[in-house]
Design an enzyme around this catalytic site. Sequence first.
Site, mmCIF file in Angstrom:
data_model
loop_
_atom_site.group_PDB
_atom_site.id
_atom_site.type_symbol
_atom_site.label_atom_id
_atom_site.label_comp_id
_atom_site.label_asym_id
_atom_site.label_seq_id
_atom_site.Cartn_x
_atom_site.Cartn_y
_atom_site.Cartn_z
ATOM 1 N N HIS A 190 -1.203 0.020 -9.871
ATOM 2 C CA HIS A 190 -1.804 -0.921 -8.907
ATOM 3 C C HIS A 190 -2.273 -2.202 -9.623
ATOM 4 O O HIS A 190 -3.463 -2.525 -9.625
ATOM 5 C CB HIS A 190 -2.977 -0.261 -8.162
ATOM 6 N N ARG A 222 0.859 -1.181 0.000
ATOM 7 C CA ARG A 222 0.000 0.000 0.000
ATOM 8 C C ARG A 222 0.897 1.233 0.000
ATOM 9 O O ARG A 222 1.971 1.234 0.649
ATOM 10 C CB ARG A 222 -0.892 0.026 1.247
ATOM 11 N N GLU A 243 -3.692 7.385 -4.587
ATOM 12 C CA GLU A 243 -4.085 6.814 -5.882
ATOM 13 C C GLU A 243 -5.405 7.408 -6.351
ATOM 14 O O GLU A 243 -6.286 7.630 -5.511
ATOM 15 C CB GLU A 243 -4.208 5.289 -5.757
HETATM 16 C C1 DGY Z 1 -5.615 -6.146 -2.708
HETATM 17 O O1 DGY Z 1 -6.226 -7.211 -2.868
HETATM 18 O O2 DGY Z 1 -5.348 -5.713 -1.598
HETATM 19 C C2 DGY Z 1 -5.251 -5.404 -3.930
HETATM 20 O O3 DGY Z 1 -4.307 -4.430 -3.653
HETATM 21 C C3 DGY Z 1 -6.467 -4.762 -4.534
HETATM 22 O O4 DGY Z 1 -7.235 -4.242 -3.525
#
Ligand code: DGY
Length: 333
Positions: A300, A253, A282
């Site tokens: 992402h 993240r 993001e």
């Molecule tokens: C997750 O599964 O955490 C991916 O980053 C998409 O949300």
Amino acid sequence: MPNFTLMLEYILNKPKVLITRRWPEVIEKAMSSNFDITLNTDDKVLSAEQLKQALQEYDAICPTVTDSMPENLFSAEEYRTRIIGNYGVGYNHIALDAAKAKGLIVTNTPDVLTDATADLAMTLMLMLARRAGEGERQVRAGEWKGWYPTHLMGSMITGKTLGIVGMGRIGRAMAEKAHFGFGMRILYHNRKPLSETDSRRLQAEYCTELTWLMSKSDFIAVHCPSSPLTKHMINEKTLAYMRPGSYLINTSRGDVVEEKALIKFLQKGLIAGAGLDVFENEPTVPQELIDLENVVLLPHLGSATEETRIAMGMRVLGNLNSFFNGETPPDQL
Ligand code: DGY
């Protein structure tokens, strides 16, 4: 104790389920055979007001990382919604305690995206080391003038040291790929060490101090979840421990890394580069990062394979099925 009146209601009337973003068609179809589903046909991010309203109208909501569900979303006294079946493993966008306090069940989709995410972290590591982004941009811009011995020389990853921050499922998959595929030495920082068997098999060395790992690694891959404890864990202070020739990779993240500090270190050449699949705000990516040659930036994509996105949907379906059958969902948080 299952609520039998409610279960009977769900047998008589299919539970109403909101899927907040479009999913692969096959899984939307599978969901529609069990539930009365509403799709967000525009596939645009829902507003806080729409999500608030949804909590009054649907028996289940299936959000994604783009649906912010903070504490104040759960301020009403009563909800129709009983379960939030998150489509994704990370759930930092949902105020879990606030949702639970209102009696809501929250589930996620672990396991099924482990390999896809670790593969993407490997992609970033290889792209950085072999300067693949720079090379690709050169070819597309028509600037490639032919082969020469000193052209875009990168570095090997084989035999180098990889420091893994967060040794959960994805961190371990990354260690497997890097160690067995590329002969990398593995260091890791985690709340607790691996089992004796795993650490011997991966020849992985446990670092209690993050800064020690950062000072000893050629590549650092961030795989811990976002939480108040990990927010800005990689910051000006910790980045200062990285070697000048080392690289940072983040597929977890954005807020685990203090973006401003990272930009400063990259601009000053204090570290060799960064591979980022996630960002603090993001989908905004700071222009300073875009302007840098020694970074690889992806939108992402960690879990973005067809197989994985279908499997994630199946996992949500399984969780909802269990819940509406009066059982504990397998991925209840
Ligand atoms: C997750 O599964 O955490 C991916 O980053 C998409 O949300």
